[in-house]
Motif scaffolding. Structure first.
Motif, short mmCIF file in Angstrom:
data_model
loop_
_atom_site.label_atom_id
_atom_site.label_comp_id
_atom_site.label_asym_id
_atom_site.label_seq_id
_atom_site.Cartn_x
_atom_site.Cartn_y
_atom_site.Cartn_z
N LEU A 22 0.42 6.55 0.63
CA LEU A 22 0.94 5.66 1.65
C LEU A 22 2.34 5.23 1.27
N SER A 23 3.16 4.97 2.26
CA SER A 23 4.47 4.40 1.96
C SER A 23 4.25 2.98 1.43
N PRO A 24 5.16 2.48 0.61
CA PRO A 24 5.01 1.12 0.09
C PRO A 24 4.90 0.09 1.22
N SER A 26 3.61 0.53 4.30
CA SER A 26 2.28 0.61 4.89
C SER A 26 1.24 -0.02 3.97
N PHE A 27 1.35 0.29 2.68
CA PHE A 27 0.41 -0.27 1.71
C PHE A 27 0.47 -1.79 1.69
N ASP A 28 1.68 -2.34 1.66
CA ASP A 28 1.85 -3.80 1.63
C ASP A 28 1.28 -4.44 2.89
N ARG A 29 1.54 -3.84 4.04
CA ARG A 29 1.05 -4.40 5.32
C ARG A 29 -0.46 -4.34 5.38
N LEU A 30 -1.04 -3.22 4.99
CA LEU A 30 -2.50 -3.08 5.00
C LEU A 30 -3.15 -4.03 4.00
N SER A 31 -2.55 -4.17 2.83
CA SER A 31 -3.09 -5.10 1.82
C SER A 31 -3.08 -6.53 2.35
#
Length: 59
Positions: A22-24, A26-31
């Protein structure tokens, strides 16, 4: 198109292990969404994928 809604569920998901990148962003938003909603990261990603596939425009 119906808006995406995060659904809480205690039902276990049958799964297949697969590594994805995942792009950073996308990962941050999903987290963040996972923490805010109380839904596991894995369940949230599965819901996002299911929503995208159900609403996919095919030629």
């Amino acid at each position: 198109m119906e808006k995406f809604k995060i659904v809480k569920s205690s039902e276990r998901i049958t799964s297949i292990n697969r590594t994805i990148r995942l792009s950073p962003e996308s990962f941050d938003r999903l987290s963040s969404l996972s923490q805010q909603s109380g839904v596991s990261f894995n369940r949230l990603v599965n819901q996002c994928i299911a929503y995208a596939l159900q609403n996919l425009e095919e030629d």
